[in-house]
Motif scaffolding. Sequence first.
Motif, PDB file in Angstrom:
ATOM      1  N   UNK A 190      -7.109   9.792  11.073  1.00  0.00           N
ATOM      2  CA  UNK A 190      -6.305   9.520   9.878  1.00  0.00           C
ATOM      3  C   UNK A 190      -6.487   8.052   9.495  1.00  0.00           C
ATOM      4  N   UNK A 191      -6.463   7.189  10.496  1.00  0.00           N
ATOM      5  CA  UNK A 191      -6.690   5.766  10.235  1.00  0.00           C
ATOM      6  C   UNK A 191      -8.092   5.517   9.695  1.00  0.00           C
ATOM      7  N   UNK A 192      -9.086   6.173  10.274  1.00  0.00           N
ATOM      8  CA  UNK A 192     -10.461   5.993   9.803  1.00  0.00           C
ATOM      9  C   UNK A 192     -10.614   6.460   8.356  1.00  0.00           C
ATOM     10  N   UNK A 193     -10.010   7.590   8.046  1.00  0.00           N
ATOM     11  CA  UNK A 193     -10.122   8.154   6.696  1.00  0.00           C
ATOM     12  C   UNK A 193      -9.404   7.271   5.674  1.00  0.00           C
ATOM     13  N   UNK A 194      -8.187   6.855   6.020  1.00  0.00           N
ATOM     14  CA  UNK A 194      -7.406   6.053   5.076  1.00  0.00           C
ATOM     15  C   UNK A 194      -7.902   4.610   4.993  1.00  0.00           C
ATOM     16  N   UNK A 195      -8.715   4.195   5.958  1.00  0.00           N
ATOM     17  CA  UNK A 195      -9.317   2.855   5.912  1.00  0.00           C
ATOM     18  C   UNK A 195     -10.615   2.839   5.119  1.00  0.00           C
ATOM     19  N   UNK A 196     -11.222   3.989   4.957  1.00  0.00           N
ATOM     20  CA  UNK A 196     -12.588   4.044   4.436  1.00  0.00           C
ATOM     21  C   UNK A 196     -12.707   3.479   3.023  1.00  0.00           C
TER      22      UNK A 196
END
Length: 314
Positions: free
Chosen positions: A223-229
């Motif tokens: 979730x962090x990786x996706x929302x950071x992208x």
Amino acid sequence: MSTNTLSTSTPNDSHLASIRQTIANFLRRCGSQYTDVEIDKEYYCECCQEAINRGFPMDGKYSIRAYMEVGVAIAPSYAHLPDHAKMWMCLFTAVVARIDDMVLQGEDITHVYHFNERFVNCQSQGHPILNALDVILREITCFHSPLVSNFITVAVLNFVSANCLESETKDMQISPKAPFYPEYSRVLSGIPDAFGFFAFPSMLPIKEYIQCIPDLRIVINHVNDILSYYKEEIEGDTTNYLSLMAASRTSTKQDALREMIEKTVQAHHNILECLRPCSEAYDTYVHFFEGYIKFHAALERYRMKEIMAEMSSY
């Protein structure tokens, strides 16, 4: 870790719009419908005062003050826990965020290498920020059973090792022959077991939720990786997890993003189904997940307002 096979060109407007739409759709598939979220200023002051009372560095070279917002932003994920447990998580999050940046900037890396040894031997860390982490980590048994405390402690020690590993492998080219390495590295650096195990009430038997932990690892990290992208593409970051994942699979970052989203959505729904027989565990995860999305929405760095605006157009 090097990803020099990937493009570093500046993303155009249509590319960024596509990313916003993809992330917005991901949030919809997870049932998230949040709008603007702001940092709780009153709680921020309370957390800062607690850090001062504990003697944590809040000014000068080693200050964690700039990271207290990150700690306060995580609070909604743990709002279902007692106040003292929520405060512990806020301070913990602020300190590990500071350590992350400390290593990234090449500050005092020698001390980081010796953290685990000094922690095990109950020695002073000789560094204000690492001393703060040492103090916080030793308190974990005040909040959880010996078994859960063990899982959290090991996760934090692995996080420290992951920072050292990142320092030693920053010029290492990612091999397509090792497609699972990025995931291994991410599990170490993301501390998902610490954030995940801590979310469940201490009196809840571990058998009620342990089987969902592998999926919870995926949710917390990705979730962090996706929302950071989105913000990372704007910044031209080519060292993030998605870039490493794409390099290890010789695929595009767009394909890697789609794969990650499918995996994360499935993990989210796996957890819901796994925990459904136990209402307390189920409700805990629902509250945690809602708070975790709010965590990203509260911090301007993730540019979630732009993504949320995309959601409203659906």
